[in-house]
Write an enzyme that holds these catalytic residues in place. Sequence first.
Site, PDB file in Angstrom:
ATOM      1  N   GLY A  37       0.787  -1.304   0.120  1.00  0.00           N
ATOM      2  CA  GLY A  37      -0.086   0.288   0.211  1.00  0.00           C
ATOM      3  C   GLY A  37       1.033   1.194   0.271  1.00  0.00           C
ATOM      4  O   GLY A  37       0.100   2.111   0.494  1.00  0.00           O
ATOM      5  N   ALA A  38       2.102   1.302  -0.864  1.00  0.00           N
ATOM      6  CA  ALA A  38       3.140   1.972  -1.046  1.00  0.00           C
ATOM      7  C   ALA A  38       2.313   3.605  -1.012  1.00  0.00           C
ATOM      8  O   ALA A  38       3.031   4.959  -1.435  1.00  0.00           O
ATOM      9  CB  ALA A  38       4.566   1.996  -0.836  1.00  0.00           C
ATOM     10  N   SER A  39       1.509   3.858  -1.813  1.00  0.00           N
ATOM     11  CA  SER A  39       0.999   4.954  -2.773  1.00  0.00           C
ATOM     12  C   SER A  39       0.075   5.396  -2.239  1.00  0.00           C
ATOM     13  O   SER A  39      -0.512   6.259  -2.973  1.00  0.00           O
ATOM     14  CB  SER A  39       0.626   4.430  -4.792  1.00  0.00           C
ATOM     15  OG  SER A  39      -0.800   3.548  -3.860  1.00  0.00           O
ATOM     16  N   LYS A  69      -8.173  -5.982  11.994  1.00  0.00           N
ATOM     17  CA  LYS A  69      -7.289  -5.557  12.654  1.00  0.00           C
ATOM     18  C   LYS A  69      -6.939  -6.155  14.000  1.00  0.00           C
ATOM     19  O   LYS A  69      -5.622  -6.925  13.830  1.00  0.00           O
ATOM     20  CB  LYS A  69      -7.204  -4.166  13.629  1.00  0.00           C
ATOM     21  CG  LYS A  69      -7.541  -3.269  12.091  1.00  0.00           C
ATOM     22  CD  LYS A  69      -6.085  -3.579  10.818  1.00  0.00           C
ATOM     23  CE  LYS A  69      -5.661  -2.757   9.853  1.00  0.00           C
ATOM     24  NZ  LYS A  69      -4.565  -2.651   9.605  1.00  0.00           N
ATOM     25  N   ASN A 104       0.592  -2.508   4.991  1.00  0.00           N
ATOM     26  CA  ASN A 104       0.259  -1.432   5.571  1.00  0.00           C
ATOM     27  C   ASN A 104      -1.231  -1.392   4.384  1.00  0.00           C
ATOM     28  O   ASN A 104      -1.665  -0.170   4.863  1.00  0.00           O
ATOM     29  CB  ASN A 104       1.616  -0.480   4.909  1.00  0.00           C
ATOM     30  CG  ASN A 104       0.512   1.025   4.750  1.00  0.00           C
ATOM     31  OD1 ASN A 104       0.292   1.906   6.385  1.00  0.00           O
ATOM     32  ND2 ASN A 104       0.317   1.326   3.504  1.00  0.00           N
ATOM     33  N   TYR A 161     -13.766  -3.401  10.583  1.00  0.00           N
ATOM     34  CA  TYR A 161     -11.947  -2.650  10.877  1.00  0.00           C
ATOM     35  C   TYR A 161     -11.366  -3.298  11.904  1.00  0.00           C
ATOM     36  O   TYR A 161     -10.660  -4.091  11.947  1.00  0.00           O
ATOM     37  CB  TYR A 161     -11.814  -1.642  11.006  1.00  0.00           C
ATOM     38  CG  TYR A 161     -10.701  -0.770  10.386  1.00  0.00           C
ATOM     39  CD1 TYR A 161      -9.832  -1.109   9.950  1.00  0.00           C
ATOM     40  CD2 TYR A 161     -10.764   0.297  11.452  1.00  0.00           C
ATOM     41  CE1 TYR A 161      -9.058  -0.500   9.249  1.00  0.00           C
ATOM     42  CE2 TYR A 161      -9.550   0.659  11.001  1.00  0.00           C
ATOM     43  CZ  TYR A 161      -8.363   0.177  10.327  1.00  0.00           C
ATOM     44  OH  TYR A 161      -7.341   1.152  10.299  1.00  0.00           O
ATOM     45  N   VAL A 162     -12.230  -3.552  13.129  1.00  0.00           N
ATOM     46  CA  VAL A 162     -11.688  -4.178  13.890  1.00  0.00           C
ATOM     47  C   VAL A 162     -12.138  -5.550  14.029  1.00  0.00           C
ATOM     48  O   VAL A 162     -10.830  -6.155  14.472  1.00  0.00           O
ATOM     49  CB  VAL A 162     -12.922  -3.257  15.482  1.00  0.00           C
ATOM     50  CG1 VAL A 162     -12.370  -4.452  16.472  1.00  0.00           C
ATOM     51  CG2 VAL A 162     -12.456  -2.522  15.958  1.00  0.00           C
ATOM     52  N   ALA A 163     -12.327  -5.819  13.819  1.00  0.00           N
ATOM     53  CA  ALA A 163     -12.612  -7.976  13.322  1.00  0.00           C
ATOM     54  C   ALA A 163     -11.084  -8.042  13.270  1.00  0.00           C
ATOM     55  O   ALA A 163     -10.072  -8.905  12.837  1.00  0.00           O
ATOM     56  CB  ALA A 163     -13.799  -8.128  12.499  1.00  0.00           C
TER      57      ALA A 163
END
Length: 254
Positions: free
Chosen positions: A14-16, A163, A92, A159-161
């Site tokens: 996800g560097a961009s 992460k 990322n 999102y929480v699940a």
Amino acid sequence: MKLDLTGKIALVTGASGDLGRVMVRTLASCGADVVIHYNSNAAKAEALRAEVGAMGRRALIVQADITDQASIEAMKTAVEQQLGVVDIVVANAVIQYAWTSVLEQPAADYQGQFDSCVMQSVYLAKAFAPGMIARGQGGRFIGINTECAIQNFANQSAYVAGKRGMDGVYRVLAREIGEHGITVNQVAPGWTISDRDRDKGTERSESYESTVPLKRRGTDQEIANTVAFLASDLASFITGAYIPVAGGNVMPAI
């Protein structure tokens, strides 16, 4: 004492993206050669490669689907053929989606977060840890988590699940590959100021800042600084950690 990554090869997925670009610049400024992973934004990846080249560092752009094991394996092959064995892996990338309640959130969003948080972490470990182990010079895995994993606020469930699942993978991986001198850690940003905010003039949020002990939002550079620290020899005895960079907004307890 300084953060010296000279001679190291770092991969940022996800560097961009907003945070990814700053991580790449920061790792390169510390001396690392950088693999710039992107999914669809080739133009920003190319611009970033030019920036890294201007610093005198090598940069390789690689497109890959981080939710697909074959795609990540192909990325590993391309990197090793053109740069060498990766020393530092920064996970990322994450799939973006619209947040809503558990009752309203489409099931596909939970699957997307599982694939981009949990399975990305698994696929990156399978692809890059064996090379680190075979070389015998240690290595770094750094996952970008979130303060949300502790907050558990309404509308954050997918999102929480994802992460929290990522957190489990990283803690177990830290135990499994630590004997090879490979550290495995997580950086957990708060609501971070990025170029998107600077362009729109949305850096301030009084309602959010009022909950933060340091009374401000963090910056993308502060996140990247923590990543660079964990990538360096200064963090050689830190592993299995979840490190909030959130101004004290979340405080993991012992």
